[in-house]
Scaffold this motif. Structure first.
Motif, PDB file in Angstrom:
ATOM      1  N   ARG A  86       0.824  -1.217   0.000  1.00 34.43           N
ATOM      2  CA  ARG A  86       0.000   0.000   0.000  1.00 34.43           C
ATOM      3  C   ARG A  86       0.855   1.263   0.000  1.00 34.43           C
ATOM      4  N   GLY A  87       1.899   1.272   0.829  1.00 37.16           N
ATOM      5  CA  GLY A  87       2.713   2.474   0.977  1.00 37.16           C
ATOM      6  C   GLY A  87       3.679   2.725  -0.156  1.00 37.16           C
ATOM      7  N   LEU A  88       4.337   1.658  -0.631  1.00 38.31           N
ATOM      8  CA  LEU A  88       5.384   1.829  -1.639  1.00 38.31           C
ATOM      9  C   LEU A  88       4.999   1.294  -3.013  1.00 38.31           C
ATOM     10  N   GLY A  89       3.812   0.677  -3.111  1.00 42.74           N
ATOM     11  CA  GLY A  89       3.321   0.213  -4.403  1.00 42.74           C
ATOM     12  C   GLY A  89       3.947  -1.069  -4.911  1.00 42.74           C
ATOM     13  N   ILE A  90       4.596  -1.844  -4.038  1.00 44.54           N
ATOM     14  CA  ILE A  90       5.198  -3.121  -4.448  1.00 44.54           C
ATOM     15  C   ILE A  90       4.092  -4.167  -4.545  1.00 44.54           C
ATOM     16  N   ASP A  91       4.173  -5.018  -5.539  1.00 45.54           N
ATOM     17  CA  ASP A  91       3.182  -6.067  -5.772  1.00 45.54           C
ATOM     18  C   ASP A  91       2.977  -6.896  -4.505  1.00 45.54           C
ATOM     19  N   PRO A  92       1.730  -7.035  -4.036  1.00 50.28           N
ATOM     20  CA  PRO A  92       1.457  -7.820  -2.824  1.00 50.28           C
ATOM     21  C   PRO A  92       1.948  -9.265  -2.906  1.00 50.28           C
ATOM     22  N   ASN A  93       1.991  -9.836  -4.106  1.00 48.72           N
ATOM     23  CA  ASN A  93       2.503 -11.204  -4.259  1.00 48.72           C
ATOM     24  C   ASN A  93       3.975 -11.272  -3.863  1.00 48.72           C
ATOM     25  N   LEU A  94       4.742 -10.276  -4.256  1.00 48.90           N
ATOM     26  CA  LEU A  94       6.168 -10.241  -3.909  1.00 48.90           C
ATOM     27  C   LEU A  94       6.367  -9.981  -2.419  1.00 48.90           C
ATOM     28  N   VAL A  95       5.564  -9.105  -1.857  1.00 45.79           N
ATOM     29  CA  VAL A  95       5.678  -8.808  -0.426  1.00 45.79           C
ATOM     30  C   VAL A  95       5.359 -10.054   0.389  1.00 45.79           C
ATOM     31  N   LYS A  96       4.294 -10.729   0.024  1.00 51.31           N
ATOM     32  CA  LYS A  96       3.911 -11.955   0.731  1.00 51.31           C
ATOM     33  C   LYS A  96       5.023 -12.991   0.638  1.00 51.31           C
ATOM     34  N   ALA A  97       5.541 -13.222  -0.541  1.00 51.26           N
ATOM     35  CA  ALA A  97       6.606 -14.210  -0.717  1.00 51.26           C
ATOM     36  C   ALA A  97       7.859 -13.818   0.061  1.00 51.26           C
ATOM     37  N   GLY A  98       8.197 -12.555   0.048  1.00 55.08           N
ATOM     38  CA  GLY A  98       9.377 -12.088   0.766  1.00 55.08           C
ATOM     39  C   GLY A  98       9.248 -12.148   2.272  1.00 55.08           C
ATOM     40  N   SER A  99       8.029 -12.085   2.771  1.00 57.74           N
ATOM     41  CA  SER A  99       7.817 -12.116   4.220  1.00 57.74           C
ATOM     42  C   SER A  99       7.948 -13.516   4.810  1.00 57.74           C
ATOM     43  N   LEU A 100       7.765 -14.535   4.006  1.00 55.60           N
ATOM     44  CA  LEU A 100       7.681 -15.906   4.519  1.00 55.60           C
ATOM     45  C   LEU A 100       8.935 -16.394   5.245  1.00 55.60           C
ATOM     46  N   PRO A 101      10.151 -16.216   4.731  1.00 53.40           N
ATOM     47  CA  PRO A 101      11.328 -16.695   5.477  1.00 53.40           C
ATOM     48  C   PRO A 101      11.484 -16.006   6.834  1.00 53.40           C
ATOM     49  N   LEU A 102      11.248 -14.711   6.889  1.00 53.18           N
ATOM     50  CA  LEU A 102      11.347 -13.973   8.145  1.00 53.18           C
ATOM     51  C   LEU A 102      10.354 -14.504   9.172  1.00 53.18           C
ATOM     52  N   VAL A 103       9.144 -14.698   8.748  1.00 54.78           N
ATOM     53  CA  VAL A 103       8.091 -15.201   9.635  1.00 54.78           C
ATOM     54  C   VAL A 103       8.416 -16.619  10.096  1.00 54.78           C
ATOM     55  N   LEU A 104       8.925 -17.459   9.207  1.00 57.96           N
ATOM     56  CA  LEU A 104       9.246 -18.850   9.539  1.00 57.96           C
ATOM     57  C   LEU A 104      10.279 -18.947  10.663  1.00 57.96           C
ATOM     58  N   VAL A 105      11.351 -18.204  10.562  1.00 53.50           N
ATOM     59  CA  VAL A 105      12.411 -18.251  11.575  1.00 53.50           C
ATOM     60  C   VAL A 105      11.892 -17.740  12.919  1.00 53.50           C
ATOM     61  N   PHE A 106      11.168 -16.652  12.899  1.00 55.01           N
ATOM     62  CA  PHE A 106      10.609 -16.070  14.116  1.00 55.01           C
ATOM     63  C   PHE A 106       9.681 -17.062  14.812  1.00 55.01           C
ATOM     64  N   GLN A 107       8.827 -17.704  14.038  1.00 60.51           N
ATOM     65  CA  GLN A 107       7.857 -18.628  14.618  1.00 60.51           C
ATOM     66  C   GLN A 107       8.497 -19.917  15.134  1.00 60.51           C
ATOM     67  N   PHE A 108       9.551 -20.404  14.482  1.00 63.83           N
ATOM     68  CA  PHE A 108      10.218 -21.604  14.983  1.00 63.83           C
ATOM     69  C   PHE A 108      10.691 -21.387  16.412  1.00 63.83           C
ATOM     70  N   ALA A 109      11.335 -20.268  16.647  1.00 61.15           N
ATOM     71  CA  ALA A 109      11.852 -19.982  17.990  1.00 61.15           C
ATOM     72  C   ALA A 109      10.720 -19.940  19.009  1.00 61.15           C
ATOM     73  N   LEU A 110       9.645 -19.280  18.687  1.00 57.10           N
ATOM     74  CA  LEU A 110       8.517 -19.187  19.626  1.00 57.10           C
ATOM     75  C   LEU A 110       7.836 -20.536  19.839  1.00 57.10           C
ATOM     76  N   ASN A 111       7.614 -21.265  18.764  1.00 61.24           N
ATOM     77  CA  ASN A 111       6.920 -22.553  18.898  1.00 61.24           C
ATOM     78  C   ASN A 111       7.736 -23.575  19.671  1.00 61.24           C
ATOM     79  N   ARG A 112       9.016 -23.583  19.442  1.00 63.77           N
ATOM     80  CA  ARG A 112       9.868 -24.549  20.149  1.00 63.77           C
ATOM     81  C   ARG A 112       9.874 -24.279  21.651  1.00 63.77           C
ATOM     82  N   LYS A 113       9.925 -23.016  22.028  1.00 66.64           N
ATOM     83  CA  LYS A 113      10.029 -22.650  23.440  1.00 66.64           C
ATOM     84  C   LYS A 113       8.675 -22.578  24.141  1.00 66.64           C
ATOM     85  N   TRP A 114       7.586 -22.403  23.397  1.00 70.18           N
ATOM     86  CA  TRP A 114       6.307 -22.179  24.062  1.00 70.18           C
ATOM     87  C   TRP A 114       5.246 -23.202  23.675  1.00 70.18           C
TER      88      TRP A 114
END
Length: 159
Positions: A128-156
Motif C-alpha cells: 500500500r505504501g510503496l506500491g510493491i506487488d502484494p505477491n512479492l511482499v507476501k513471498a518475501g515475508s515468509l522466510p522472516l516469519v518462519l524463523v521467528f515462529q520456529f523460535a517461539l513454537n519450540r520454546k512455548w
C-alpha cells in the motif's frame, strides 16, 4: 522439580555438564546427541514449514488473484490454513507431542497470529505504501516469519 534441578536439566539438554570436568563446547556424547536431535528437529520443522509455506502462498495466490479477495483477507485465510497444516505435522513429526493438543494448537495459532500481524504490517508498508506487488511482499515475508515462529513454537507451543 526445584529451580536448580530444572537449570541442571536444561543445561544437560543444551549439551553441557555442570561439573568442572565438562569439556568446552559441550562435546560430551550426551551433548552430541542433543545437537543431533536439535538439528533433526530443525530440519523437520523447516520441511513442515516448507509445506505450510507452499500451502499458504498457493492459497494466497488463489484467494487474491483468482477469487479477488482483498490482500489482507486473503492473507489471514491463507496463513490460517498454513498454520493448521503446520501444527498437525509438527505435532506428529517434529516435536512428537500428542498431549494437550487443544492447548498446544491455541499456542501455536497465537504464534501464527504474530506471523499474520508481521505480514499485515509488511503488506501495508510495502504494498500500500510503496506500491510493491502484494505477491512479492507476501513471498518475501515468509522466510522472516518462519524463523521467528520456529523460535517461539519450540520454546512455548511444544515445550
Amino acid at each position: 522439580m526445584t529451580a536448580p534441578a530444572m537449570a541442571t536439566e536444561d543445561m544437560v539438554r543444551a549439551g553441557t555438564r555442570t561439573g568442572t570436568d565438562a569439556p568446552a563446547g559441550g562435546d560430551t556424547p550426551q551433548g552430541t546427541g542433543t545437537r543431533t536431535r536439535d538439528l533433526r528437529q530443525l530440519i523437520t520443522y523447516a520441511l513442515v514449514g516448507g509445506s505450510g509455506v507452499l500451502l499458504d502462498l498457493g492459497a494466497f495466490l488463489l484467494l487474491y488473484n483468482v477469487a479477488g479477495l482483498h490482500e489482507q483477507v486473503a492473507n489471514v485465510l491463507s496463513t490460517s490454513l498454513g498454520i493448521t497444516n503446520n501444527f498437525v505435522l509438527n505435532a506428529l513429526f517434529t516435536f512428537g507431542k500428542r498431549d494437550r493438543l487443544l492447548r498446544r494448537y491455541l499456542r501455536f495459532y497465537a504464534v501464527g497470529l504474530t506471523g499474520i500481524a508481521l505480514t499485515f504490517v509488511l503488506l501495508a508498508v510495502f504494498s500500500r505504501g510503496l506500491g510493491i506487488d502484494p505477491n512479492l511482499v507476501k513471498a518475501g515475508s515468509l522466510p522472516l516469519v518462519l524463523v521467528f515462529q520456529f523460535a517461539l513454537n519450540r520454546k512455548w507451543s511444544f515445550a
